[in-house]
Write a protein that holds these residues in place. Structure first.
Motif, PDB file in Angstrom:
ATOM      1  N   PHE A   1     -11.444  23.394 132.343  1.00 40.42           N
ATOM      2  CA  PHE A   1     -12.406  23.962 131.393  1.00 40.42           C
ATOM      3  C   PHE A   1     -11.990  25.364 130.945  1.00 40.42           C
ATOM      4  N   ASP A   2     -11.367  26.125 131.827  1.00 42.67           N
ATOM      5  CA  ASP A   2     -10.875  27.451 131.430  1.00 42.67           C
ATOM      6  C   ASP A   2      -9.790  27.333 130.373  1.00 42.67           C
ATOM      7  N   ASN A   3      -8.890  26.363 130.534  1.00 40.61           N
ATOM      8  CA  ASN A   3      -7.838  26.152 129.535  1.00 40.61           C
ATOM      9  C   ASN A   3      -8.423  25.706 128.203  1.00 40.61           C
ATOM     10  N   CYS A   4      -9.498  24.920 128.260  1.00 45.11           N
ATOM     11  CA  CYS A   4     -10.150  24.501 127.017  1.00 45.11           C
ATOM     12  C   CYS A   4     -10.802  25.693 126.307  1.00 45.11           C
TER      13      CYS A   4
ATOM     14  N   PRO B   1      -2.434  26.018 124.181  1.00 47.09           N
ATOM     15  CA  PRO B   1      -1.738  24.987 123.394  1.00 47.09           C
ATOM     16  C   PRO B   1      -1.232  23.856 124.272  1.00 47.09           C
ATOM     17  N   GLY B   2      -1.221  22.648 123.734  1.00 45.47           N
ATOM     18  CA  GLY B   2      -0.732  21.495 124.476  1.00 45.47           C
ATOM     19  C   GLY B   2      -1.794  20.913 125.387  1.00 45.47           C
ATOM     20  N   LYS B   3      -1.341  20.247 126.439  1.00 45.73           N
ATOM     21  CA  LYS B   3      -2.259  19.596 127.364  1.00 45.73           C
ATOM     22  C   LYS B   3      -3.062  20.639 128.148  1.00 45.73           C
ATOM     23  N   LYS B   4      -4.322  20.315 128.394  1.00 44.48           N
ATOM     24  CA  LYS B   4      -5.227  21.263 129.057  1.00 44.48           C
ATOM     25  C   LYS B   4      -5.293  21.061 130.563  1.00 44.48           C
TER      26      LYS B   4
END
Length: 401
Positions: free
Chosen positions: A84-87, A92-95
């Motif tokens: 969720f932090d990456n979202c 960029p790319g896969k989360k």
């Protein structure tokens, strides 16, 4: 947090018991992850309650220490949070959506389920998995450590056996070193491991390239064995040992070189490279991974924090194209190894880049565009620096977890 690692001296029944404990920890993790996938929006409390239900439902789960099961739930919780932090950060790319684990090699105990013996040369695991007393073989001195400071105990399986890791909550900082009056910029490369702003070039050991012939030999032996046979398992183990040897060589080399660089300079500047993106070039991916740039950066930051030195990650844009003497842009391809400018400056390409890196770092220190991270290292926050996964330090001096 300091990690003390010991080789475990085990008997065959103990190895089987450890394998069962690892499988149980993986089972708990996968079941909790499935529960989260089927019930979106639930919180931590629901995950831990489901873990309690698993212990009541399955006897083999109940045999594993309760806090070891909680550690598996924490792993799921961390992977969900990272996703969720990456979202939110729009990485960029896969989360990094949480995935089920088919293979795992470790089980983690917290502050219960184990007990150090009085001589501190062995640890006894007290849950019902039957691991029992494990002899420890290593150079760390556990006599210097208060048992209350040991926050985690992990059993890790590797190709050459089993290891026991003690995670100790202590301040690992040393007395700040005396100032040397030297600052250095580092440009990592494939021809040389790094070239500094003084013109020194550290040779690239190329451990994987040197061991590739032996790896291919063991890989052929694996492919010739019948699937599922005992001989195939032995061949796979020998192949894994060779890979482990190469990875340890690379890690120890990065650690040794980083320590020397940090002790010799007051400020160390390096490029803030996104290695994950660089290895997408399939022509250079093997050589980049073999060089171990990120491991080198990791240890630079760790020793910088430990010895009180400043480490600066700068934006790598145009460091190779800019003339270090006059600032003009001199475009060149990767095959062009010498920087030649109209102003009369003629340097090795990497030496020129290292000077630019140091100049950029010195202009960044103390500027509003620079932040001090949790370790006290100075890191560039200029646009395009890309510190999403790279800005961090390692908290150990033993092999990675």
């Amino acid at each position: 947090m300091l990690v003390m690692e010991f080789k475990a001296v085990l008997k065959k029944p103990q190895e089987l018991a450890i394998n069962e404990a690892i499988r149980t920890a993986r089972f708990v993790r996968n079941k909790v992850l499935r529960f989260w996938m089927d019930n979106r929006g639930i919180g931590k409390k629901e995950l831990y309650r489901y873990n309690t239900q698993l212990r009541d439902e399955f006897e083999f789960v109940k045999h594993l220490n309760s806090q070891a099961c909680q550690a598996s739930v924490e792993n799921v919780e961390r992977s969900i949070k990272r996703f969720f932090d990456n979202c939110k950060k729009k990485v960029p790319g896969k989360k990094g959506y949480p995935k089920f684990k088919k293979h795992s090699r470790s089980v983690e105990y917290k502050q219960s389920g184990w007990k150090l013996l009085p001589d501190k040369k062995a640890v006894k695991f007290t849950d019902k998995k039957g691991i029992g007393q494990v002899k420890l073989k290593g150079t760390w001195d556990l006599w210097l450590v208060d048992q209350k400071l040991i926050k985690r105990v992990r059993i890790v399986q590797r190709a050459d056996g089993y290891y026991v890791q003690f995670c100790v909550k202590i301040n690992n900082k040393t007395e700040p070193l005396q100032a040397t009056g030297c600052n250095v910029g580092l440009d990592v490369g494939l021809k040389e491991f790094y070239t500094d702003s003084d013109g020194y070039a550290e040779p690239n050991p190329r451990f994987y390239r040197k061991g590739e012939k032996r790896l291919k030999f063991y890989q052929r032996r694996v492919s010739r064995k019948k699937k599922g046979s005992a001989n195939r398992k032995k061949a796979i183990n020998k192949l894994g040992r060779q890979h482990l040897k190469i990875s340890r060589q690379r890690e120890e080399h990065a650690k040794r070189v980083a320590r020397c660089v940090i002790r010799s300079n007051d400020l160390v500047a390096y490029e803030d490279l996104r290695v994950k993106n660089l290895v997408k070039n399939h022509c250079l991916a093997k050589s980049i991974n073999d060089a171990g740039w990120y491991q080198f950066r990791k240890w630079l930051e760790y020793f910088g924090e430990k010895f009180g030195r400043i480490t600066v990650a700068v934006n790598p844009a145009y460091t190779s194209q800019t003339c270090s003497n006059c600032g003009a842009i001199v475009k060149k391809s990767l095959s062009t190894r010498t920087h030649v400018c109209e102003c009369g400056c003629e340097l090795d390409r990497d030496h020129n880049a290292a000077i630019n890196i140091l100049t950029r770092a010195l202009s960044t220190v103390g500027h509003t565009g620079t932040k001090i991270n949790a370790w006290g290292d100075l890191s560039s926050t200029l646009s395009g620096s890309g510190l999403i996964e790279q800005d961090g330090s390692v908290n150990q001096e033993s092999p990675g977890l």
